[in-house]
Scaffold this motif. Structure first.
Motif, mmCIF file in Angstrom:
data_model
loop_
_atom_site.group_PDB
_atom_site.id
_atom_site.type_symbol
_atom_site.label_atom_id
_atom_site.label_comp_id
_atom_site.label_asym_id
_atom_site.label_seq_id
_atom_site.Cartn_x
_atom_site.Cartn_y
_atom_site.Cartn_z
ATOM 1 N N UNK A 83 0.751 -1.276 0.138
ATOM 2 C CA UNK A 83 0.018 -0.006 -0.168
ATOM 3 C C UNK A 83 0.838 1.357 -0.037
ATOM 4 N N UNK A 84 1.952 1.465 0.916
ATOM 5 C CA UNK A 84 2.742 2.575 0.793
ATOM 6 C C UNK A 84 3.461 2.796 -0.318
ATOM 7 N N UNK A 85 4.087 1.947 -0.676
ATOM 8 C CA UNK A 85 5.025 2.246 -2.239
ATOM 9 C C UNK A 85 3.876 2.607 -3.155
ATOM 10 N N UNK A 86 2.815 2.043 -3.242
ATOM 11 C CA UNK A 86 1.931 2.209 -4.306
ATOM 12 C C UNK A 86 1.280 3.545 -4.212
ATOM 13 N N UNK A 87 1.063 4.056 -2.834
ATOM 14 C CA UNK A 87 0.654 5.242 -2.719
ATOM 15 C C UNK A 87 1.930 6.393 -3.312
ATOM 16 N N UNK A 88 3.243 6.125 -3.116
ATOM 17 C CA UNK A 88 4.174 7.095 -3.509
ATOM 18 C C UNK A 88 4.185 6.837 -5.203
ATOM 19 N N UNK A 89 3.950 5.815 -5.610
ATOM 20 C CA UNK A 89 4.005 5.811 -6.999
ATOM 21 C C UNK A 89 2.818 6.768 -7.604
#
Length: 320
Positions: free
Chosen positions: A120-126
């Motif tokens: 979830x967190x890396x996807x949010x950054x992307x």
């Protein structure tokens, strides 16, 4: 001194042919690292999808593999060994890095794969990067088009190309630039990733048509040049130990211009085929969505019809 140093490095190169392409491999650290990591992460993403029962199109995986293989061949094979010795070899490398690699990688849809597999967190950054103002500016189609068609002119008719022959750093940055500018142009046009700058299919075809004359005109211009690109670089190599097999620099420059012209039209044709197939598929999906919408409306009308035909209750029935 720089020319003499480079001549010393390449003086043992055999004549450029198919055998040399296979035998003169080198291990360039940056291309090797990029290829291994990019391919490995993509494979991990596909395996994660399969483990949870999701489907990832095989065609996208093949396209990504073709793009990474083309990138590694252009930067580490015998083609890379001769890219500062023959302008024609450099031009083949140029077309692979600026057209074949970006087109193939765009069809691989790595951003979509990342969005479907990242936590979830890396996807949010992307997602934040994709929706940032910088991404919108870089994805603006007229800007990407301008960079794509004008960069080769700036490369060959300024001191940039000469500097790339004399500096390893500038040479590597030129490779990065060719791939990056090609990606900015190709990704919103043929890619399936949710990137800024996506335009309708007719406009994509128009942009593609507009690029073809620029490649052809640049190729013809290079073929007709009486001044050698790179200054005294190629004549200096020709006067050294490589002169036993090196072609005349001006003849090689004419060949390079022909490669630019012909390869640009050839890849442009492939580009058209890809766009046409995507356009047909998009139209078919739109037609399917419209059919489903009409079917829903028809079912709603059929359910409403019996209720409308049912007789209204009489006064006595209402009083009872």
């Amino acid at each position: 001194m720089v020319v003499a140093s480079v001549a010393a490095e390449v003086e043992g190169l055999p004549p450029f042919d198919a055998g040399a392409l296979l035998s003169q491999w080198g291990i360039a650290p940056l291309p090797l690292i990029v290829t291994v990591w990019a391919t490995g992460l993509y494979v991990v993403g596909v395996l994660l999808l399969r483990r949870r029962g999701d489907v990832w199109p095989v065609g996208r995986s093949i396209a990504w593999g073709v793009g990474m293989l083309a990138f590694y061949l252009a930067t580490s094979s015998g083609l890379a060994a001769y890219d500062t010795v023959l302008l024609s070899a450099h031009m083949v490398q140029h077309m692979v890095l600026s057209m074949v690699v970006p087109l193939s990688l765009a069809l691989g849809a790595p951003v979509t794969l990342a969005l479907r597999t990242l936590p979830r967190r890396p996807r949010g950054w992307l997602l934040a990067v994709l929706h940032s103002r910088l991404a919108k500016v870089l994805g603006f189609p007229p800007l990407a088009f301008g960079l794509y068609v004008l960069s080769p002119w700036a490369l060959y008719f300024t001191g940039w190309y000469d500097a790339s022959l004399r500096s390893t750093y500038v040479h590597e940055m030129m490779h990065v630039h060719l791939v990056a500018v090609g990606a900015l142009f190709f990704w919103p046009i043929v890619g399936v990733d949710p990137l800024p700058g996506r335009v309708a299919h007719p406009f994509r075809v128009l942009l593609t048509v507009m690029t073809l004359p620029f490649h052809a005109f640049l190729g013809v211009t290079i073929m007709g040049q009486k001044t050698l690109l790179g200054g005294d670089w190629y004549p200096s190599l020709h006067d050294g130990p490589l002169g036993a097999w090196l072609p005349d620099p001006l003849e090689d420059q004419r060949l390079a211009g022909g490669i630019l012209w012909g390869a640009g039209d050839l890849v442009g044709l492939v580009f058209f085929v890809v766009l046409f197939v995507q356009w047909v598929r998009s139209s078919m999906k739109e037609a399917e969505r419209e059919d489903r919408r009409l079917d829903r409306l028809e079912r709603q009308d059929q359910r409403a019809a019996p209720a409308a035909q049912r007789p209204a209750p009489t006064e006595s029935a209402r009083s009872e």
